[in-house]
Structure formats: structure tokens, C-alpha cells
Design an enzyme around this catalytic site. Structure first.
Site, PDB file in Angstrom:
ATOM      1  N   CYS A 142     101.814 -66.382  53.624  1.00 56.85           N
ATOM      2  CA  CYS A 142     100.991 -66.955  55.432  1.00 56.85           C
ATOM      3  C   CYS A 142     102.576 -67.531  55.985  1.00 56.85           C
ATOM      4  CB  CYS A 142     100.284 -68.128  55.108  1.00 56.85           C
ATOM      5  SG  CYS A 142      98.219 -67.413  55.077  1.00 56.85           S
TER       6      CYS A 142
ATOM      7  N   CYS B 149      98.808 -78.165  55.735  1.00 58.29           N
ATOM      8  CA  CYS B 149      98.433 -77.800  54.109  1.00 58.29           C
ATOM      9  C   CYS B 149      99.815 -77.941  53.778  1.00 58.29           C
ATOM     10  CB  CYS B 149      97.169 -76.423  54.029  1.00 58.29           C
ATOM     11  SG  CYS B 149      96.094 -76.616  55.030  1.00 58.29           S
TER      12      CYS B 149
ATOM     13  N   GLU C 244     102.595 -62.507  62.454  1.00 55.75           N
ATOM     14  CA  GLU C 244     102.412 -62.059  61.135  1.00 55.75           C
ATOM     15  C   GLU C 244     101.330 -61.370  61.087  1.00 55.75           C
ATOM     16  OE1 GLU C 244     105.129 -64.750  58.552  1.00 55.75           O
ATOM     17  OE2 GLU C 244     103.628 -63.857  58.032  1.00 55.75           O
TER      18      GLU C 244
ATOM     19  N   CYS D 168     100.783 -74.134  63.324  1.00 59.83           N
ATOM     20  CA  CYS D 168      99.552 -74.076  62.640  1.00 59.83           C
ATOM     21  C   CYS D 168      99.742 -75.859  63.105  1.00 59.83           C
ATOM     22  CB  CYS D 168      98.724 -73.580  61.307  1.00 59.83           C
ATOM     23  SG  CYS D 168      97.596 -73.823  60.443  1.00 59.83           S
TER      24      CYS D 168
ATOM     25  N   CYS E  22      94.883 -58.367  56.896  1.00 57.98           N
ATOM     26  CA  CYS E  22      95.040 -60.047  57.821  1.00 57.98           C
ATOM     27  C   CYS E  22      95.610 -60.396  58.923  1.00 57.98           C
ATOM     28  CB  CYS E  22      95.785 -60.387  56.280  1.00 57.98           C
ATOM     29  SG  CYS E  22      95.604 -62.287  56.751  1.00 57.98           S
TER      30      CYS E  22
ATOM     31  N   CYS F  86     101.314 -75.326  51.969  1.00 61.09           N
ATOM     32  CA  CYS F  86     101.042 -73.778  53.089  1.00 61.09           C
ATOM     33  C   CYS F  86     102.310 -73.578  53.797  1.00 61.09           C
ATOM     34  CB  CYS F  86      99.836 -73.571  53.692  1.00 61.09           C
ATOM     35  SG  CYS F  86      99.125 -72.326  55.521  1.00 61.09           S
TER      36      CYS F  86
HETATM   37  N1  SAH Z   1      93.728 -71.749  58.750  1.00 60.87           N
HETATM   38  C1  SAH Z   1      93.176 -71.274  57.764  1.00 60.87           C
HETATM   39  C2  SAH Z   1      92.976 -69.473  57.569  1.00 60.87           C
HETATM   40  C3  SAH Z   1      94.709 -69.405  57.114  1.00 60.87           C
HETATM   41  S1  SAH Z   1      95.207 -69.749  55.888  1.00 60.87           S
HETATM   42  C4  SAH Z   1      92.601 -71.208  56.634  1.00 60.87           C
HETATM   43  O1  SAH Z   1      92.632 -72.562  56.396  1.00 60.87           O
HETATM   44  O2  SAH Z   1      91.677 -71.117  55.729  1.00 60.87           O
HETATM   45  C5  SAH Z   1      94.126 -68.502  54.610  1.00 60.87           C
HETATM   46  C6  SAH Z   1      94.362 -68.637  53.743  1.00 60.87           C
HETATM   47  O3  SAH Z   1      95.944 -69.015  52.582  1.00 60.87           O
HETATM   48  C7  SAH Z   1      94.115 -70.082  53.148  1.00 60.87           C
HETATM   49  O4  SAH Z   1      92.467 -70.192  51.654  1.00 60.87           O
HETATM   50  C8  SAH Z   1      94.676 -70.816  52.631  1.00 60.87           C
HETATM   51  O5  SAH Z   1      94.646 -72.154  52.359  1.00 60.87           O
HETATM   52  C9  SAH Z   1      95.385 -69.470  51.760  1.00 60.87           C
HETATM   53  N2  SAH Z   1      97.130 -70.292  51.587  1.00 60.87           N
HETATM   54  C10 SAH Z   1      97.917 -70.737  51.576  1.00 60.87           C
HETATM   55  N3  SAH Z   1      99.136 -70.873  51.654  1.00 60.87           N
HETATM   56  C11 SAH Z   1      99.316 -70.636  50.180  1.00 60.87           C
HETATM   57  C12 SAH Z   1      99.532 -70.010  49.379  1.00 60.87           C
HETATM   58  N4  SAH Z   1     101.008 -70.616  49.096  1.00 60.87           N
HETATM   59  N5  SAH Z   1      99.495 -69.554  48.343  1.00 60.87           N
HETATM   60  C13 SAH Z   1      98.676 -68.913  48.251  1.00 60.87           C
HETATM   61  N6  SAH Z   1      97.020 -69.584  49.368  1.00 60.87           N
HETATM   62  C14 SAH Z   1      97.540 -69.731  50.455  1.00 60.87           C
END
Ligand code: SAH
Length: 337
Positions: A327, A111, A87, A107, A100, A114
């Protein structure tokens, strides 16, 4: 192999080893990145022998776009790679076009909030698969990307060597020539890699996904915190600032009842008081998890508490909410079909 896997230095070494001249690499680079030729035969200033060598050994193919979702200021794309899909999201700002991009298929960081982590890491994206996200979208939309954020699917620092080489290619003056300061790498906090990145003393921006003001909460939201707790992440941030003198972005998603109290805001302010950072407050993009976005009032109060305590803070403008902007959402829905 894809020609887009090679940095200029790689290509120079390969060409010299094969009896060509070092400057031929620059000619090829300008052909593929500046003129965007679709065949090596269209690079007019190189020899027949070099064209044959390139044709025999490298491909020039861009990625196929298999799905596309558009809203007024944001487009989301699903691109095909050999064994899966990737994506990326194009955001049109008044200051330019920002892309982006993803760094892995799946991954492993897991988290809690996410969507990307719902699919475990299958593999790292290759250098060319990272670079080609940019070239493919530029061609499709007939525009130039001015800013790149490594905030798509995957943990960039879990694919460190490839993202560093991709950045070398994207910033190469003989090629795409994007300014380092126009690129941001976002990490969940892989401390040793943050330090390695700092040691490069480059100008690429660093963003840290913190999302919590204490270890107890962060442990629950981000399993990586067990390996690298907040104090370690902050030491790594200090080291990066010392090495680069660049301001670091701290990303903080506000989740109702989890990390959005005034106590949390004060803890967060304490962590970063006097440091060269700004905190980016992010409205939660709802996914299949049970978290709830904090209310506007709570977000404002959190914001004000940080400001009162001398912290630089910004609210992230929301884009692409209606097109599965979070994401991993587009990929997840494509897999279901
Ligand atoms: N792995 C890296 C980059 C990818 S995530 C990282 O953790 O930074 C990019 C950003 O989107 C991160 O800050 C992540 O925490 C955030 N993110 C993930 N899921 C999200 C969601 N549902 N709503 C808002 N931000 C989100």
C-alpha cells in the site's frame, strides 16, 4: 459532475425531477455500464432532449493512467484525479481478475507498518473516483474484473457513505452487476461503522486488519486500537456474523519479534476459537519502516499452532512484491520524482 457519482436511484430521482421518465435512468445506466459508451450521444435508445440534459450536466470521462508497473501476475497503476493520484492493483488469479482499489487520498490511521499512512488524509475519494478505478482498468486491459478488494490506500470505513454508494453502483444489475460476494471491504476496525455495515445485512465480505493478539502490541502497531480495542472489535465482528452469517477474514501481518511468537498464536486462537472467521497470515511487505518479515519457519510454526487450536487459517499468496505492491509505495515513489 461525473455521471459515475450517481446510483441508479439517484439518477432516477434526478431524471424524474427534470421531466424525464424513471425508466430512462435504466437506459442511461445500460449505456454507460454495459455498452460503455464514451459519449451520451452514443446511447441510441434515448431522446435528443435527454442527451442534451446529460451533456449539459454530466461528464463521462475515465481516469488517466499516469504510471504502470507490471509483473507476470500483477499490475499496479497510478491514476490521476483532479488534485492528486490514486493507486490500484490488478491481480490475475486462476479464478479471475481481482482489483485492489483505494478509497482516500492519504490515510489518517497511521499504522506503524503501512506506507499509506505516511501521507495524512488529504480527502476522501468521491463515488465516481472509486467506481472509475474499475472501469478504467477494465478498459485499459480489455478484461472484466471479477473480484474487488477495498484494500488500497485509505480506510474505507472513514469514507463510509461513498464506499457504500460505490458498492451499490458496482453491484447494480442494470450496470456492472458484480456479485456482492465478490467484493471485500477491509477495515482497521472502526467499530461503529462495522456495526452499521452489518445492519445493511448485505453479502459483501468483511476483512479486519487485526495484526496483533493483544492490546499492548496492537496499541503500538495501530493507533486506532486506543479508540477501539480488540474486545470491542471482536464484539463488532460477532454482531456482523450474527446479522449476516458471513465468514469474516482476520488479517494478520507477521512481524519478526513483534507479534509472531507461539504465545501470540495461542492468544490469537483464544480470541477466535469457535467463531465464523478465518485468519489470513500475511507476509510483511517491506517498506521504509524498520519492521522485518518473520522467517518461513516462524510463519509455519505460527500457522501450525493456529491449526492445532482449531482455527481456520490461510497463508496469503504473495503478489507484486517486485512492483511496489505494498500500500502506498507506488504513490510515494511517484511523489519523490
Ligand atoms: N485501511 C484498511 C484497508 C487498506 S490496507 C485496512 O486497514 O484494512 C489493506 C491491508 O494491507 C491491511 O490489512 C493492511 O494492514 C495491510 N498492509 C499495510 N501495509 C502492509 C505491508 N507493508 N505489508 C503487508 N500488508 C500491509
Amino acid at each position: 459532475m461525473s455521471i459515475f457519482d450517481l446510483t441508479l436511484e439517484d439518477l432516477e430521482n434526478i431524471l424524474v425531477l427534470n421531466g424525464f421518465k424513471k425508466f430512462n435512468a435504466t437506459q442511461v445506466y445500460e449505456g454507460i455500464y454495459k455498452k460503455r459508451v464514451k459519449s451520451f450521444d452514443d446511447i441510441t435508445n434515448i431522446s435528443k432532449e435527454l442527451k442534451k440534459f446529460l451533456n449539459d450536466n454530466y461528464t463521462l470521462k475515465y481516469l488517466n493512467i499516469v504510471e504502470e508497473l507490471k509483473s507476470n501476475d500483477t499490475n499496479k497503476y497510478l491514476l490521476e484525479v483532479t488534485d492528486s493520484f490514486v493507486e490500484c492493483v490488478l491481480m490475475k488469479h486462476d479464478y479471475g481478475n481481482s482489483l485492489c482499489i483505494s478509497t482516500q487520498i492519504g490515510c489518517n490511521m497511521n499504522c506503524a507498518f503501512c506506507e499509506s499512512g505516511k501521507l495524512k488524509k488529504v480527502r476522501n475519494l468521491t463515488v465516481s473516483e472509486i467506481v472509475l478505478q474499475v472501469l478504467t482498468i477494465e478498459e485499459k486491459e480489455n478484461l472484466r474484473i471479477s473480484n474487488i478488494v477495498f484494500m488500497g490506500i485509505g480506510e474505507p470505513f472513514d469514507n463510509y457513505d461513498n464506499i457504500i454508494n460505490a458498492i451499490k453502483i458496482l453491484t447494480c444489475p442494470r450496470g456492472i452487476n458484480l456479485g456482492s460476494r465478490k467484493i471485500t471491504v477491509s477495515t482497521c476496525g472502526l467499530v461503529p461503522k462495522i456495526k452499521e455495515f452489518a445492519d445493511l445485512e448485505g453479502q459483501v465480505n468483511l476483512a479486519i486488519s487485526l495484526h496483533a493478539s493483544n492490546n499492548e502490541t496492537r496499541n503500538k502497531l495501530m493507533p486506532i486500537n486506543h479508540a477501539y480495542p480488540i474486545e470491542e472489535v471482536i464484539k463488532a465482528i460477532d454482531y456482523y456474523i450474527e446479522k449476516t452469517n458471513r465468514k469474516v477474514t482476520i488479517e494478520y501481518i507477521l512481524l519478526e519479534g513483534i507479534n509472531d511468537s507461539t504465545k501470540n498464536a495461542l492468544e490469537l486462537a483464544n480470541l477466535f476459537k469457535g467463531k465464523l472467521v478465518y485468519i489470513n497470515l500475511i507476509p510483511y511487505n517491506s517498506t521504509s519502516s524498520n519492521f522485518v518479515r518473520s522467517s518461513k519457519e516462524t510463519i509455519s510454526k505460527f500457522f501450525d499452532t493456529l491449526v492445532k487450536n482449531g482455527i481456520n487459517v490461510q497463508m496469503r499468496r504473495e503478489m507484486g512484491k517486485d512492483i511496489k505492491g505494498a500500500c502506498g509505495q507506488l504513490r510515494a515513489s511517484h511523489e519523490q520524482k
